[in-house]
Design a protein around this motif. Structure first.
Motif, short mmCIF file in Angstrom:
data_model
loop_
_atom_site.label_atom_id
_atom_site.label_comp_id
_atom_site.label_asym_id
_atom_site.label_seq_id
_atom_site.Cartn_x
_atom_site.Cartn_y
_atom_site.Cartn_z
N GLN A 1 -4.69 35.46 51.91
CA GLN A 1 -4.20 36.40 52.92
C GLN A 1 -5.22 37.51 53.16
OE1 GLN A 1 -2.42 35.50 50.16
NE2 GLN A 1 -0.98 34.08 51.14
N GLN A 2 -5.77 38.06 52.08
CA GLN A 2 -6.77 39.11 52.23
C GLN A 2 -8.07 38.56 52.82
OE1 GLN A 2 -5.97 42.25 51.67
NE2 GLN A 2 -7.96 43.02 52.32
N ALA A 3 -8.36 37.31 52.51
CA ALA A 3 -9.57 36.68 53.07
C ALA A 3 -9.50 36.64 54.58
CB ALA A 3 -9.71 35.26 52.51
N VAL A 4 -8.33 36.39 55.14
CA VAL A 4 -8.17 36.37 56.60
C VAL A 4 -8.52 37.73 57.19
CG1 VAL A 4 -6.51 36.15 58.48
CG2 VAL A 4 -6.48 34.51 56.59
N ILE A 5 -8.05 38.80 56.54
CA ILE A 5 -8.30 40.16 57.03
C ILE A 5 -9.80 40.47 56.97
CG2 ILE A 5 -7.89 42.61 56.59
CD1 ILE A 5 -5.11 41.79 55.55
N TYR A 6 -10.43 40.15 55.85
CA TYR A 6 -11.86 40.43 55.72
C TYR A 6 -12.68 39.58 56.69
CZ TYR A 6 -11.59 43.56 51.72
OH TYR A 6 -11.35 44.64 50.91
N ASN A 7 -12.22 38.38 56.97
CA ASN A 7 -12.94 37.54 57.92
C ASN A 7 -12.85 38.12 59.33
OD1 ASN A 7 -14.48 35.01 58.10
ND2 ASN A 7 -12.87 34.39 59.52
N GLN A 8 -11.73 38.75 59.65
CA GLN A 8 -11.59 39.42 60.95
C GLN A 8 -12.54 40.61 61.05
OE1 GLN A 8 -7.39 40.27 60.91
NE2 GLN A 8 -6.84 38.30 61.84
N ALA B 1 -20.39 42.80 53.21
CA ALA B 1 -19.43 42.91 52.11
C ALA B 1 -18.12 42.20 52.46
CB ALA B 1 -19.18 44.38 51.79
N ALA B 2 -17.63 42.42 53.69
CA ALA B 2 -16.38 41.79 54.11
C ALA B 2 -16.52 40.27 54.17
CB ALA B 2 -15.96 42.33 55.48
N GLY B 3 -17.62 39.80 54.74
CA GLY B 3 -17.83 38.36 54.82
C GLY B 3 -17.96 37.71 53.45
N SER B 4 -18.62 38.40 52.53
CA SER B 4 -18.79 37.87 51.17
C SER B 4 -17.44 37.78 50.46
CB SER B 4 -19.74 38.77 50.38
OG SER B 4 -21.01 38.83 50.99
N LYS B 5 -16.62 38.83 50.59
CA LYS B 5 -15.30 38.80 49.94
C LYS B 5 -14.42 37.72 50.56
CE LYS B 5 -14.95 43.41 50.18
NZ LYS B 5 -14.43 44.80 49.97
N ALA B 6 -14.47 37.57 51.87
CA ALA B 6 -13.68 36.52 52.51
C ALA B 6 -14.10 35.15 52.00
CB ALA B 6 -13.84 36.61 54.02
N ARG B 7 -15.41 34.94 51.87
CA ARG B 7 -15.93 33.65 51.42
C ARG B 7 -15.45 33.33 50.00
NH1 ARG B 7 -20.32 30.76 53.28
NH2 ARG B 7 -20.87 32.48 54.68
N LEU B 8 -15.37 34.34 49.15
CA LEU B 8 -14.95 34.13 47.77
C LEU B 8 -13.43 34.04 47.64
CD1 LEU B 8 -17.48 36.57 46.10
CD2 LEU B 8 -17.41 34.09 45.76
N MET B 9 -12.71 34.89 48.37
CA MET B 9 -11.25 34.92 48.26
C MET B 9 -10.59 33.66 48.78
SD MET B 9 -10.38 38.86 49.30
CE MET B 9 -10.69 40.21 48.16
N ILE B 10 -11.25 32.94 49.67
CA ILE B 10 -10.67 31.74 50.24
C ILE B 10 -10.75 30.56 49.28
CG2 ILE B 10 -12.69 30.69 51.34
CD1 ILE B 10 -9.22 31.22 52.94
N GLN B 11 -11.53 30.69 48.21
CA GLN B 11 -11.64 29.61 47.22
C GLN B 11 -10.31 29.45 46.50
OE1 GLN B 11 -14.92 30.57 44.63
NE2 GLN B 11 -16.46 30.34 46.23
N PRO B 12 -9.77 28.24 46.46
CA PRO B 12 -8.45 28.03 45.85
C PRO B 12 -8.49 27.96 44.33
CG PRO B 12 -9.30 25.95 46.66
CD PRO B 12 -10.32 27.01 47.05
#
Length: 213
Positions: free
Chosen positions: A175-182, A156-167
């Motif tokens: 910013q939240q993508a960085v946290i979820y990627n961690q 779930a975290a990796g999926s959200k990071a992958r989507l949130m990083i899309q500009p």
């Protein structure tokens, strides 16, 4: 389980994201997680060797692709993995060599096709068992239950990071993508440790290195 089972845990933080993009994100994340950690593995049922047959389908998990083979063995021995250059050196006549029981293996003909050397010949009584690693197909829509039951947070975290990083999207949130990627990276490291310990308590001992004379 269906990939859609993840959506309700992802969509609330991603306003307006299409379901197809969520499917892609979950399946890509699940695939990468399994490739990086090797958590999705299976020991096969014994396969009867056939005379004159060197190639054997590995019968992967439904909706999964073969990543690698960890080990292959018969009742009498563990087969040795070899590259083709090693095989030329160890068994120069490998193309025509036969034996009642093989000694080497690889997947030179493609992932999911196990090739053994020498080719089995009569009389063949040995059975082959393999321990293989799998990952969900990126283009699929089915995930093994274990990924939801034990690694839900990571995927779930990796999926959200992958989507949130899309500009430039309504759901963009770098910013939240960085946290979820961690969170995802930490879960990958933890899962690697589980696999290294064969999912049982224990410690990995590293042989000490002598320094100096």
């Amino acid at each position: 389980m269906k990939v859609e089972d993840f959506y309700r845990y992802i969509a609330p933080e991603l306003p307006g994201v299409p379901s197809e993009l969520m499917r892609q994100a979950v399946m890509l994340t699940a695939n990468n997680f399994c490739v990086d950690t090797q958590v999705l593995d299976m020991i096969s049922d014994p396969i009867q060797l056939q005379p004159g047959q060197a190639d054997y389908d590995m019968d992967p998990m439904s909706g999964a692709m073969t990543v690698t083979i960890k080990s292959v063995w018969t009742a009498n021995r563990e087969l040795r993995p070899v590259t083709m250059s090693e095989l030329f050196r160890l068994l120069p006549n490998w193309q025509s060599a036969t034996n009642s029981e093989p000694s080497f293996y690889n997947m030179v003909k493609g992932f999911g096709i196990l090739t053994v050397y020498p080719t089995p010949s009569e009389p063949v009584s040995a059975q082959l068992t393999f321990h293989a690693v799998y990952a969900p197909q990126q283009t699929g829509s089915i995930l093994p239950d274990v990924l939801f039951d034990r690694y839900f947070d990571a995927i779930a975290a990796g999926s959200k990071a992958r989507l949130m990083i899309q500009p430039g999207q309504t759901w963009s949130n770098p910013q939240q993508a960085v946290i979820y990627n961690q969170v995802y990276d930490a879960a990958v490291n933890g899962a690697r440790g589980d696999v290294l310990h064969n999912r049982v308590p224990g410690s990995v001992r590293v042989r000490p290195i002598r320094f100096g004379g």
